[in-house]
Design a protein around this motif. Structure first.
Motif, PDB file in Angstrom:
ATOM      1  N   ARG A 160       5.069  -3.060  -5.729  1.00  0.00           N
ATOM      2  CA  ARG A 160       3.765  -3.493  -5.191  1.00  0.00           C
ATOM      3  C   ARG A 160       3.246  -4.794  -5.555  1.00  0.00           C
ATOM      4  NH1 ARG A 160      -0.800   1.060  -5.785  1.00  0.00           N
ATOM      5  NH2 ARG A 160       0.414   2.239  -4.467  1.00  0.00           N
TER       6      ARG A 160
ATOM      7  N   ARG B  60      -5.892   1.935  -2.218  1.00  0.00           N
ATOM      8  CA  ARG B  60      -5.096   2.194  -3.107  1.00  0.00           C
ATOM      9  C   ARG B  60      -4.515   0.771  -3.727  1.00  0.00           C
ATOM     10  NH1 ARG B  60      -0.779   5.861  -2.698  1.00  0.00           N
ATOM     11  NH2 ARG B  60       0.698   4.243  -2.641  1.00  0.00           N
ATOM     12  N   LEU B  61      -4.924  -0.516  -3.050  1.00  0.00           N
ATOM     13  CA  LEU B  61      -4.610  -1.660  -3.831  1.00  0.00           C
ATOM     14  C   LEU B  61      -5.665  -2.235  -4.826  1.00  0.00           C
ATOM     15  CD1 LEU B  61      -2.965  -3.430  -0.469  1.00  0.00           C
ATOM     16  CD2 LEU B  61      -1.637  -2.260  -2.504  1.00  0.00           C
ATOM     17  N   ARG B  62      -6.488  -1.651  -4.847  1.00  0.00           N
ATOM     18  CA  ARG B  62      -7.605  -2.079  -5.727  1.00  0.00           C
ATOM     19  C   ARG B  62      -7.442  -2.620  -7.160  1.00  0.00           C
ATOM     20  NH1 ARG B  62     -10.426   2.327  -5.571  1.00  0.00           N
ATOM     21  NH2 ARG B  62     -11.389   1.733  -3.664  1.00  0.00           N
ATOM     22  N   ASP B  63      -6.430  -1.948  -7.815  1.00  0.00           N
ATOM     23  CA  ASP B  63      -6.040  -2.372  -8.961  1.00  0.00           C
ATOM     24  C   ASP B  63      -4.760  -3.689  -9.076  1.00  0.00           C
ATOM     25  OD1 ASP B  63      -7.664  -0.937 -10.226  1.00  0.00           O
ATOM     26  OD2 ASP B  63      -6.244   0.747 -10.171  1.00  0.00           O
TER      27      ASP B  63
ATOM     28  N   ASP C 200       0.756  -1.391   0.098  1.00  0.00           N
ATOM     29  CA  ASP C 200      -0.139  -0.032   0.030  1.00  0.00           C
ATOM     30  C   ASP C 200       0.686   1.351   0.117  1.00  0.00           C
ATOM     31  OD1 ASP C 200      -1.422   2.207   1.696  1.00  0.00           O
ATOM     32  OD2 ASP C 200      -2.793   0.945   0.919  1.00  0.00           O
TER      33      ASP C 200
ATOM     34  N   GLU D 102       5.371   3.067  -3.971  1.00  0.00           N
ATOM     35  CA  GLU D 102       4.914   3.880  -5.112  1.00  0.00           C
ATOM     36  C   GLU D 102       5.423   3.134  -6.414  1.00  0.00           C
ATOM     37  OE1 GLU D 102       3.343   6.528  -5.073  1.00  0.00           O
ATOM     38  OE2 GLU D 102       3.465   6.740  -3.040  1.00  0.00           O
TER      39      GLU D 102
ATOM     40  N   HIS E  93      -7.599  -1.486   1.920  1.00  0.00           N
ATOM     41  CA  HIS E  93      -6.655  -0.594   1.325  1.00  0.00           C
ATOM     42  C   HIS E  93      -7.090  -0.222  -0.081  1.00  0.00           C
ATOM     43  CE1 HIS E  93      -3.573  -1.390   4.526  1.00  0.00           C
ATOM     44  NE2 HIS E  93      -4.381  -2.532   4.730  1.00  0.00           N
TER      45      HIS E  93
END
Length: 432
Positions: free
Chosen positions: A157, A192-195, A149, A152, A190
């Protein structure tokens, strides 16, 4: 006259059941001593649920002093056996040495993780045989999601969100199932981790998951895992492990920070040091589980080479079913060696297996009747509740809370730095 002393080395399934049965049979006429590194019996089949955040580790840790009243517990790791002097040498938890003389000895030391000579595995893989390893893995999974998360770099990631399990047997399949549910649950919190959803890979050189088990069970387990997005790669294993990922035998490289090693077990190193006759790495025993040419010595469980009388030429598998029943038979035959009853031969037909896949899914074949989905789940949980010697209410409560809520998403502070080396030996060997 002093009571005869029966020393049991190990308190796994075989040793625990031997001690419990001996207490009932001896009725105080013999001193029963258990030598074990911990003060509890670990119910290993539910260990994946500890790693998956479903159960508290105390629910599967059965206290020896509470459940085996009358047994003398000696905390220590047996390091050597002298059958001629009828003595067991052990090392205590603080490094102190000790000895125990015995009239009868039951060797039930169990097994340890089997490590293959693959570069990097010992340094970068996570083992899965104990509560510390299960809790460490849980913390590690949570940390990887939190670090993903914060990352960058898309490549970093993705690597942190990729989890590789080697070994699609009973343990590896359940660890994958529980781990996938845990990481999916936490990653959903989280945004930001949807993709970048969690990616799980399950590897094995066999032709099916759950090798050696009923093909319908294997197919059912594979179907559930693939339905959750798990990549199952059969005929494939790890060629090299690094800090940045794993090189597979199919020449692919998988960037990852997580490698879980579940390839199987081998007998405890104590077997090799015991001086007792060995067959296929396990202590040779006769049909009564007595060690030939060593009066008063018995062996059972994963470290014993017990002939499968229903499959001539083969040894019984290293399973909890066999260990429990062998422990009971050893207790009976130790009693027979004192003149209580007649010695019996070990015969066992398996009653089927259960594999918990988390959620409402499981696969089972009780009495060889194939089941899947919720019916298999009910059978699986009923079996575990019946087999657990203690903490049944705590276990059922943990299942209930997980069913109606979510899995805890906080770390316990067990992961401080890099990977912990894979533990494959007895504690005194791992310290070298």
């Amino acid at each position: 006259m002093a009571r005869p002393r029966i020393v049991i080395v190990g308190a796994g399934f075989a040793g625990y059941e031997a001690a419990r049965s001996l207490l009932r049979r001896s009725r105080g006429a013999a001193e029963v001593v258990v030598v074990n590194p911990t003060d509890y019996f670990l119910y290993v089949p539910l260990l994946p649920e500890v790693a998956g955040g479903v159960l508290d580790p105390r629910t599967i840790s059965v206290p020896l002093q509470d459940t085996l009243p009358g047994v003398r517990l000696v905390l220590g790791e047996a390091g050597e056996i002298d059958p001629q002097r009828r003595t067991v040498f052990y090392t205590g938890p603080e490094g102190e040495g000790g000895t125990l003389e015995y009239d009868r000895l039951v060797l039930a030391a169990g097994s340890v993780t089997k490590l293959l000579p693959i570069p990097g595995v010992a340094d970068h893989a996570h083992g899965f045989r104990s509560i510390p390893e299960a809790l460490y893995l849980r913390d590690h999974l949570i940390r990887q999601i939190e670090l993903a998360d914060a990352a960058e770099d898309p490549a970093e990631r993705a690597a942190r969100m990729t989890f590789v399990v080697v070994g699609a047997g009973y343990t590896g399949t359940e660890v994958t199932a529980q781990g996938q549910l845990l990481t999916a649950d936490i990653a959903a919190r989280h945004p930001r981790l949807r993709d970048t959803p969690p990616r799980w890979l399950l590897l094995d050189t066999a032709e099916q998951v759950l090798p050696g088990m009923d093909r319908r069970m294997a197919a059912g387990a594979a179907r559930v895992l693939r339905g959750r997005g798990v990549e199952i790669r059969l005929g494939t294993s790890v060629k090299e492990a690094t800090a940045d990922g794993v090189h597979l035998t199919d020449e692919h490289f998988v960037p990852s920070r997580t490698l879980v090693w579940c390839v199987g077990v081998r007998p405890d190193p104590l077997v090799e040091r015991s001086g007792l006759p060995v067959e296929q790495g396990r202590v040779r025993v006769d049909a009564h589980l007595a060690v030939p040419e060593h009066p008063g010595v018995f062996a059972c469980g994963d470290g014993a080479a017990v002939a499968d009388l229903y499959n001539p030429g083969k040894l019984t598998a290293m399973t909890a079913q066999h260990a429990v029943r062998q422990g009971r038979l050893v207790a009976h035959n130790v009693g027979a060696s004192f003149g209580i009853g007649e010695a019996r031969r070990y015969r066992h037909r398996d009653l089927g297996f259960v594999v918990d896949l988390g959620g409402w899914q499981a696969t089972a074949n009780p009495l060889h009747v194939p089941l899947s989905g919720p019916p298999a789940r009910a059978v699986t949980r009923g079996y575990h509740l019946a087999a657990l010697p203690a903490h049944r209410m705590r276990t059922a409560t943990g299942w209930l809370f997980t069913a109606i809520g979510s899995r805890p998403s906080v770390q316990l502070g067990l992961v401080r730095g890099g990977a912990v080396p894979l533990s494959t030996e007895a504690p005194e060997l791992a310290r070298r």
